[in-house]
Design an enzyme around this catalytic site. Structure first.
Site, short mmCIF file in Angstrom:
data_model
loop_
_atom_site.label_atom_id
_atom_site.label_comp_id
_atom_site.label_asym_id
_atom_site.label_seq_id
_atom_site.Cartn_x
_atom_site.Cartn_y
_atom_site.Cartn_z
N ASP A 22 34.58 21.99 -16.48
CA ASP A 22 36.05 22.02 -16.51
C ASP A 22 36.56 21.84 -17.94
OD1 ASP A 22 34.94 19.48 -16.31
OD2 ASP A 22 36.55 18.64 -15.08
N TYR B 253 24.60 31.71 -5.85
CA TYR B 253 24.50 33.12 -5.49
C TYR B 253 23.30 33.40 -4.60
CZ TYR B 253 28.02 34.94 -8.79
OH TYR B 253 29.17 35.25 -9.45
N LYS C 193 28.05 20.33 -14.42
CA LYS C 193 28.99 19.44 -13.74
C LYS C 193 28.18 18.23 -13.29
CE LYS C 193 33.11 18.48 -12.03
NZ LYS C 193 34.29 18.21 -12.86
N ASP D 249 29.57 33.08 -14.60
CA ASP D 249 30.39 34.19 -14.11
C ASP D 249 31.86 33.92 -14.46
OD1 ASP D 249 31.15 36.48 -12.57
OD2 ASP D 249 31.73 35.13 -10.95
N ASP E 220 34.34 35.68 -17.78
CA ASP E 220 35.62 36.38 -17.62
C ASP E 220 36.69 35.72 -18.49
OD1 ASP E 220 34.57 38.13 -15.67
OD2 ASP E 220 36.41 38.06 -14.50
C1 IPM Z 1 29.61 39.85 -12.85
C2 IPM Z 1 30.29 40.22 -11.56
C3 IPM Z 1 29.31 40.02 -10.40
C4 IPM Z 1 28.87 38.57 -10.40
C5 IPM Z 1 29.87 40.44 -9.03
C6 IPM Z 1 30.36 41.87 -9.03
C7 IPM Z 1 28.88 40.21 -7.93
O1 IPM Z 1 31.43 39.45 -11.40
O2 IPM Z 1 28.60 40.50 -13.19
O3 IPM Z 1 30.08 38.94 -13.52
O4 IPM Z 1 29.56 37.72 -9.82
O5 IPM Z 1 27.83 38.28 -10.96
MG MG Z 2 31.93 38.26 -13.06
#
Ligand code: IPM
Ligand code: MG
Length: 368
Positions: A233, A143, A200, A257, A261
């Protein structure tokens, strides 16, 4: 009376709607626990681009820096989506504020709410005992590493012609790995005492350094904590296969990240995942979900991840543990009584118990 000053960053999409519910619930907490919350609102993301041309205006950063805590809702939307490297992007606001506030540790608790087990796509047996904390490094890695888009590069185009080339670089220093490892080990001591460090290392040099440093910190300072390495993975697979094995997951920025999710789906909805971003100064709290532009303005967004982020704020920034417990119980109570926003409604949900954003906020506030 104690006053806590909170900088509100509603951002884009459903952001303003869920921010209103957070304020409502904080006011109820203030009345019950005898503290005053003062709110200062500032622009971030797409809303800031529209108003000022930049995703993180100086005034916003100043407001965040001078507050006792920052509560951010969500940023982004199709209106600002572009692949033009020179166009301002809402995400620059979010990444910029994380970096500027030095928020290197992102905590994402994944806990199952018993009444929502049916809302998960996984079998109920698979969810038994799931209670994990993802510790995501937040200000390093891909990032923030050197990046570029180069034009007219020999051999980069079709058939070996000149063309474009782009790169992002994953950079980590020992210092960055050490400090996030400590956050994970400390957290594990207050939990079930187990850390999975995810990397990784079979491919990436940055992961090999990660592994070395995590073990060094562990052996020197946290030998009482159980430490296991896992390749990313494999973790992606294990999260679905046997999620209860995880207590604390320690990982770098981008892996965190993606895995968070994925892990949110154990809870049934991304709308249930809160997060705290901590550093050396003012902390920031935000739901892990995005701005959901598809449902913005309709009053149907789930405010619970935002309210769970408020719970984290009460604990980490204000040491208001009793209030945080009351908020957690209020949310559990509302869910146990069958109230659902659309995203967490299941086939068993009574239509009259499916409510919108504001009604959900009212239900929680009433129980404080
Ligand atoms: C998160 C989001 C952010 C990230 C985006 C919106 C930049 O997905 O906070 O997980 O990737 O960190
Ligand atoms: Mg995210």
């Amino acid at each position: 009376m104690t006053t806590h000053r909170i900088c509100l960053l509603p951002g884009d999409g459903i952001g303003p709607e869920i921010t209103a519910e957070a304020v409502k619930v904080l006011e109820a907490i203030g009345r019950r626990f005898g503290v005053r919350f003062e709110f200062e609102e500032a622009l971030l993301g797409g809303a800031a681009i529209d108003a000022t041309g930049t995703a993180l205006p100086d005034e916003t950063l100043a407001a965040a820096q001078s507050a006792d805590a920052v509560l951010l809702a969500a940023i982004g939307g199709p209106k600002w989506d572009s692949t033009d490297p020179d166009a301002p992007r809402p995400e620059q606001g979010l990444l910029g504020i994380r970096k500027a506030l030095g928020l290197y540790a992102n905590l994402r608790p994944v806990r199952i709410f018993e009444p929502l087990i049916g809302a998960s796509t996984l079998k109920p047996e698979a969810l038994e005992g799931v209670d994990m904390l993802i510790v995501r490094e937040l200000t390093g890695g891909l990032y923030f590493g050197p990046r570029a888009r180069e034009r007219e590069v020999e051999g980069a185009g079709a058939g070996g012609s000149r063309g474009m080339r782009a790169y992002d670089t994953c950079v980590y220093t020992e210092m960055e790995i050490e400090r996030i490892a400590r956050v994970a080990f400390e957290a594990a001591r207050g939990r079930r005492g187990r850390v999975h460090s995810v990397d990784k290392a079979n491919v990436l040099e940055s992961s090999r350094l990660w592994r070395e440093v995590v073990h060094r910190v562990h052996d020197a300072e946290y030998a009482d904590v159980e430490l296991a390495d896992q390749l990313v993975d494999n973790t992606a697979m294990q999260l679905i296969r046997y999620p209860a094995q995880f207590d604390v997951i320690l990982t770098e920025n981008m892996f965190g990240d993606i895995l968070s999710d994925e892990a949110s789906m154990l809870t049934g909805s991304l709308g249930m995942l809160a997060s705290a971003s901590l550093g050396d100064g003012t902390a920031l709290y935000e739901p892990s979900h995005g701005s959901a532009p598809d449902i913005a303005g309709q009053g149907v967004a789930n405010p619970l991840a935002m309210l769970l982020s408020v719970e984290l704020m009460l604990r980490h920034s204000f040491a208001m543990h009793e209030a945080a417990d009351a908020l957690a119980r209020a949310i559990e109570g509302v869910l146990a009584d069958g109230w659902r926003t659309r995203d967490i409604a299941g086939p068993e949900t009574l239509p009259q118990r499916t409510v919108g954003t504001s009604a959900m906020g009212d239900l929680v506030a009433e129980r404080i």
